[in-house]
Design an enzyme around this catalytic site. Structure first.
Site, short mmCIF file in Angstrom:
data_model
loop_
_atom_site.label_atom_id
_atom_site.label_comp_id
_atom_site.label_asym_id
_atom_site.label_seq_id
_atom_site.Cartn_x
_atom_site.Cartn_y
_atom_site.Cartn_z
CG HIS A 102 39.68 43.99 38.05
ND1 HIS A 102 39.06 45.13 37.60
CD2 HIS A 102 41.01 44.14 37.79
CE1 HIS A 102 39.96 45.93 37.08
NE2 HIS A 102 41.16 45.36 37.19
CG ASP B 17 45.33 44.84 38.39
OD1 ASP B 17 44.23 44.92 37.80
OD2 ASP B 17 46.00 45.84 38.71
NE ARG C 118 48.25 46.29 35.09
CZ ARG C 118 47.38 45.27 35.02
NH1 ARG C 118 46.12 45.46 35.37
NH2 ARG C 118 47.75 44.09 34.61
CG HIS D 132 41.53 48.39 40.33
ND1 HIS D 132 42.35 47.44 40.89
CD2 HIS D 132 41.72 48.31 38.99
CE1 HIS D 132 43.01 46.81 39.93
NE2 HIS D 132 42.65 47.31 38.77
O1 LIG Z 1 41.75 52.16 33.46
C1 LIG Z 1 41.81 52.27 34.68
O2 LIG Z 1 41.62 53.33 35.28
C2 LIG Z 1 42.16 51.07 35.51
C3 LIG Z 1 42.47 49.93 34.64
C4 LIG Z 1 42.83 48.69 35.40
O3 LIG Z 1 42.01 47.92 35.81
C5 LIG Z 1 44.25 48.45 35.66
O4 LIG Z 1 45.08 49.25 35.25
O5 LIG Z 1 44.55 47.43 36.28
FE LIG Z 2 42.98 46.36 36.94
#
Ligand SMILES: O=C(O)CCC(=O)C(=O)O
Ligand SMILES: [Fe+2]
Length: 296
Positions: free
Chosen positions: A111, A113, A283, A268
């Site tokens: 995906h 974000d 995040r 990602h």
């Molecule tokens: O947990 C992760 O490594 C990535 C998670 C994710 O998709 C994000 O932080 O947007």
């Molecule tokens: Fe993500």
């Protein structure tokens, strides 16, 4: 954690001399930069330009806590709230999104974000808080390389298409669990429903002018204005190009790692292969613009 380096960035506000490129088209490790110093010195704009160039940046040995992560984000741009429908990590940190595997916080689907909102965030900055001993790597793909890997005729078709993006499958249950079914303020409006949005299939990067294949299996539900069968076939082709191994960089996390990525040119996927061990990531996201296609 090893000692944090003091950033000698004043001599190179572009950070390019600190960069080790990881793949021909994207991804870079940034050495000997202390992100707290960068924020304190007001050098966020340089970092933001570096991110637009390399698309994913990896930093290690950072002594960054939740406040320093927010300060770093603010040095680089305007922060969004944690997420359209998921509450902030703490009451004091409404802009921090906690992904906790014990709370369903997993991202084991490709995906980009928040593409299910009209104005998705331009970039994300992720910090490892609690890691499994092994497993839980994160993978990024270069959506510009994915676009380039299509034959010119298919690129030309993709340039003309739009797709529906819908966050319901991944996030409707978070919204239902919130008191009163109310999410957060996103772009000045309270989110009460995840309404599918129309996005260009090919996005033109507002800073570099480069085109990327802006669809993802997490949120893109269909290609619009074509038949169901055509939509399925086209998405199969696009998703296969997105995830070609040569478009992918994989990161094995260590304590002190910070990774930032450009949501206008990458997607990602976080591996879920660590069973019932807890994995927590924090995040923050930088406010972005409304995606623009080649024809808009
Ligand atoms: O947990 C992760 O490594 C990535 C998670 C994710 O998709 C994000 O932080 O947007
Ligand atoms: Fe993500």
């Amino acid at each position: 954690m090893t000692a944090v380096q003091i950033a000698p960035t004043a001599s190179d506000p572009t950070f390019e001399t600190h960069v080790e490129r990881l793949l021909p088209t994207f991804a870079a490790r940034v050495h000997d930069v202390d992100l707290r110093e960068v924020a304190a010195a007001g050098e966020g704009a340089g970092l933001r330009a570096l991110l637009a160039r390399h698309k994913v940046l990896f930093f290690s040995d950072q002594a960054i806590d939740i406040d320093a992560q927010v300060a770093l984000g603010l040095a680089m741009g305007e922060l969004t709230v944690s997420h359209p429908v998921v509450a902030g990590a703490t009451n004091d940190h409404p802009e921090v999104y906690a992904l906790d595997s014990y709370d369903g916080g997993r991202s084991d689907i490709w995906h980009t974000d928040v593409t299910f909102m009209p104005r998705p965030p331009m970039a994300s900055i992720l910090r490892a808080v609690k890691l499994p001993d092994v497993g839980g790597n994160t993978n990024w793909v270069d959506l510009e390389a994915a676009y380039e890997s299509l034959t010119p005729t298919v690129r030309e078709l993709a340039d003309q298409l739009e797709a529906e993006h819908d966050g319901s499958r991944e996030f409707a249950e978070y919204l239902e669990k919130r008191r009163g079914g109310e999410g957060n303020d996103w772009d000045g409006e309270k989110v009460r429903q995840l309404v599918p949005v129309r996005q260009p299939v090919v996005r033109v990067h507002p800073e570099t002018g480069r085109r990327s294949l802006f669809v993802n299996p997490g949120f893109t539900t269909r290609i619009l204005d074509v038949s169901d069968a055509e939509s399925r076939g086209l998405l199969d082709i696009f998703f296969a190009h997105l995830t070609k191994p040569e478009h992918l960089v994989r990161h094995r996390w260590s304590a002190g790692d910070v990774v930032m990525w450009d949501n206008r040119s990458t997607a990602h996927y976080a591996d879920f292969n660590y069973g019932d061990v807890q994995r927590v990531m924090h995040r923050v996201t930088l406010r972005g613009d409304i995606p623009v296609g080649p024809r808009s």
